[in-house]
Design an enzyme around this catalytic site. Structure first.
Site, mmCIF file in Angstrom:
data_model
loop_
_atom_site.group_PDB
_atom_site.id
_atom_site.type_symbol
_atom_site.label_atom_id
_atom_site.label_comp_id
_atom_site.label_asym_id
_atom_site.label_seq_id
_atom_site.Cartn_x
_atom_site.Cartn_y
_atom_site.Cartn_z
ATOM 1 C CG ASP A 157 -1.943 -1.044 1.267
ATOM 2 O OD1 ASP A 157 -2.837 -1.003 0.415
ATOM 3 O OD2 ASP A 157 -1.884 -1.925 2.147
ATOM 4 N NE ARG A 165 0.779 -0.437 4.335
ATOM 5 C CZ ARG A 165 -0.104 0.127 5.112
ATOM 6 N NH1 ARG A 165 0.285 0.965 6.049
ATOM 7 N NH2 ARG A 165 -1.393 -0.143 4.994
ATOM 8 N NE ARG A 226 -6.352 5.229 2.835
ATOM 9 C CZ ARG A 226 -7.017 4.080 2.977
ATOM 10 N NH1 ARG A 226 -7.915 3.945 3.950
ATOM 11 N NH2 ARG A 226 -6.801 3.094 2.151
ATOM 12 C CE LYS A 256 -6.040 1.786 -1.468
ATOM 13 N NZ LYS A 256 -4.938 1.130 -0.742
ATOM 14 C CG HIS A 257 -11.360 0.811 -0.685
ATOM 15 N ND1 HIS A 257 -10.998 2.137 -0.500
ATOM 16 C CD2 HIS A 257 -10.384 0.077 -0.101
ATOM 17 C CE1 HIS A 257 -9.862 2.189 0.175
ATOM 18 N NE2 HIS A 257 -9.457 0.941 0.431
ATOM 19 C CG HIS A 269 -9.365 -1.337 9.077
ATOM 20 N ND1 HIS A 269 -9.308 -0.080 8.556
ATOM 21 C CD2 HIS A 269 -8.491 -2.079 8.363
ATOM 22 C CE1 HIS A 269 -8.431 -0.050 7.566
ATOM 23 N NE2 HIS A 269 -7.913 -1.252 7.434
ATOM 24 C CG ASP A 342 -9.603 -3.592 1.935
ATOM 25 O OD1 ASP A 342 -8.423 -3.827 2.267
ATOM 26 O OD2 ASP A 342 -10.146 -2.493 2.136
#
Length: 622
Positions: A157, A165, A226, A256-257, A269, A342
């Site tokens: 990501d 990352r 984001r 995404k998403h 999440h 995801d």
């Protein structure tokens, strides 16, 4: 805790326990070269119109030689702990044994024949560029050394901004909403090209970016900055541009998403969001960037763990919805590329079904890649059993594997996948790339309020600055903390700046210290982070204003903060708290750069959210 402290999407650690071990593959250079040469010979074709058919036949021939177990494995993209594919630290071995039932990445590949690996900072995969490159090589060698071994998709990501990352010394760009404020498709494409070039040099060939969600809910806890913004047409243009940039560097981009996560107030999440849009509104809002991504030739599309009753009234999450994935995405939008879930460890997809049913239902819905289930053993065996029992056909698996192999072939992975130190040194974090990131950032800072010409500050008449405010955990790979980065950048601009962190919920004693310190300053810069009506950050700003000193508020995440700070005479938005965005904001505050950013989202009034305080496109300059 902010959702970006560990990132989002595929960032959450799996918790499933698996049994078993599996010996690591013994790798020799001769074995790897022989395996790679065999695949290349089988798949290399002339670049002619006729060649596309031949290539398809060869890909299908590869699939026909795979065992059922190999086919099942090819559908999975998994996390694995460690900086090395074969010799990770003992703590990472222990984590792998606990969660995956194997010791190393090489053992994971050998046991389950997974088709991809995802890198995370918290899994210790991304410590430095040379280590990442060696890990990527180790993963590819482990796969190619196996019978009928295939090159791996290695993903991460790397959205930039709040979710990243691979950190410094790699080049880090402003996040999506900052790019939206800049409004330049050329900048979005440049971001994709440079980021893709650096990822490819590290052996990473798939990026779970860009975010194609249209963020129309200021309370969205998981998307927010984001997203490129709230205007679907503007988001669509920037999504397509970034996709083209990544593709020019031979890195697979991922929109995404789907079908759109921009109007949620629940983090998938930890919960199960429900989108209440009508089908008509979805067409005008959420669908627009995905149509643009598909037109741009998007390589993969990631699903959302959200319920969308107007598109499927079954109560299932979109990830498990055949009407949404097969009916709309493949049927109506005409997309025939790779569809990836995801993370299957997220609560949004686990609410209704068990971890053994989720991967099977996802494949039945139309998914190709199964990302990061809590237990690979549970998920892998569930898919295998579903085929053996007739719930899934082997032909259905073949459809997804063909899409995955097409992607690997299009990325040139059958022509060679190993990277070298020289390539890393020539590509990653170069002076040219870093300078480009700074220039792009300087076009994104947005000046929202500037009463009485408070800004820019003057280093001759206001030399002493106090920098206070929130210091949220820095996004992966940046130096931080924000107050320190801002103070250093302002000092470099000719001021004498002192940092005094006050946090996201400053206590009365902390506020008193900040007010006392302000007495010795000529002006105060305060970084705000997600200010609410009852936030003590508001009290801090009000107390600082009462000193009579010039106060500059910088919203380091959501630009909506300005609505909660009615007394400030100068307010800017940087859209994230990474170093590159904070340095740009400091240059604007110091007058070294003129503010050029425009709001990509509307800001509602705090006292009446039905009314707009600042519309899309608002932005002042000097």
């Amino acid at each position: 805790m902010p959702d970006t402290s560990t990132g989002s999407d595929t960032s959450k650690r799996g918790t499933g326990n698996t049994g078993g071990g599996g010996g690591g593959a013994r790798l020799s250079r001769r074995t790897v070269l022989a395996a790679g040469a065999g695949i290349t010979a089988a798949l290399t074709v002339p670049t002619t119109a006729r060649a596309a058919t031949l290539d398809e036949r060869r890909l299908k021939a590869l699939i026909s030689r795979m065992s059922l177990q190999e086919k099942v494995g090819q559908l999975f993209v998994m996390r694995v702990y460690g900086a090395s594919a074969t010799a990770p630290d003992q703590a990472d071995i222990d984590a792998n044994l606990s969660e995956l039932g194997v010791r190393t990445a090489a053992e994971l590949i050998q046991k389950y024949r997974v088709g991809g690996i995802i890198y995370f900072t918290w899994a210790h995969n991304t410590q430095n560029p040379h280590q990442i490159a060696e890990l990527s090589n180790g993963i590819q060698k482990a796969s190619l050394a196996l019978p009928r071994g295939l090159p791996m998709l290695i993903a991460t990501d790397q959205e930039h901004g709040a979710v990243c990352r691979v950190g410094e010394p790699a080049t880090l760009f402003p996040g999506a909403m900052a790019i939206g404020a800049g409004g330049s498709a050329a900048d979005a494409r440049t971001l994709g090209r440079i980021s893709g070039t650096e990822l490819r040099a590290l052996g990473i060939n798939q990026d779970y970016s860009p975010d194609a969600d249209v963020n129309v809910n200021p309370a969205n806890p998981v998307i927010g900055v984001r997203s490129f913004g709230a205007d679907p047409a503007a988001v669509a243009e920037l999504v397509a541009a970034e996709v083209k940039g990544y593709q020019s560097a031979r890195v697979a981009a991922t929109a995404k998403h789907f079908p759109g996560h921009g109007d949620t107030a629940v983090d998938s999440h930890y919960g199960f969001p429900v989108i209440t849009h009508s089908r008509e509104l979805w067409e005008k809002l959420d669908a627009v960037p995905f149509r643009s991504a598909i037109a741009a030739g998007i390589d993969s599309i990631m699903t959302a763990h959200i319920e969308f009753p107007a598109l499927d009234d079954s109560g299932d999450p979109a990830t498990l919805s055949e009407p949404i994935l097969t009916g709309i995405l493949r049927g109506e939008l005409g997309y025939d590329g790779v569809v990836i879930t995801d993370s299957l460890g997220m609560e949004g997809v686990r609410t209704k079904y068990g971890d053994d049913r989720v991967p099977v239902l996802a494949l039945k819905a139309g998914v190709d890649q199964l990302l990061n289930p809590p237990s690979i053993d549970t998920a892998w065996n569930a898919v295998l059993k579903a085929v053996q029992d007739g719930e899934l056909t082997e032909a259905r698996l073949d459809e997804s594997i063909l899409r995955i192999l097409r992607l690997k072939s299009r990325l040139g992975l059958f022509d060679g996948v190993l990277v070298d130190r020289k390539g890393v040194d020539h590509a990653v974090g170069t002076k040219s790339h870093l300078a480009t990131a700074d220039r792009i950032a300087e076009r994104t800072t947005t000046l929202l309020v500037n009463e009485g010409g408070t800004l820019p500050l003057n280093r001759h008449t206001q030399p002493r600055l106090l920098v206070v405010g929130a210091d949220p955990d820095s996004p992966s790979g940046t130096t931080g903390p924000p107050t320190g980065v801002l103070a250093a950048a302002l000092t470099e601009a000719g001021f004498t700046a002192t940092a005094l962190p006050t946090g996201t919920s400053p206590s009365a004693a902390t506020i008193d210290r900040a007010v006392a310190a302000a007495q010795d300053a000529d002006a105060v810069v305060v970084g705000t982070y997600n200010v609410t009506a009852n936030s003590s950050q508001r009290t801090l700003v009000d107390r600082l204003l009462a000193t009579g000193k010039p106060v500059v508020a910088l919203a380091v995440r959501n630009p909506y903060d300005v609505a909660q700070l009615p007394g400030v005479r100068a307010c800017l938005a940087s859209y994230c708290w990474t170093d590159v965005e904070l340095r740009a904001a400091a240059k604007v505050i110091a007058g070294r750069v003129k503010p050029r950013g425009k709001l990509p989202v509307p800001v509602q009034r705090a006292d009446d959210p039905t009314k707009i305080l600042y519309p899309i496109g608002h932005g002042l300059t000097y």
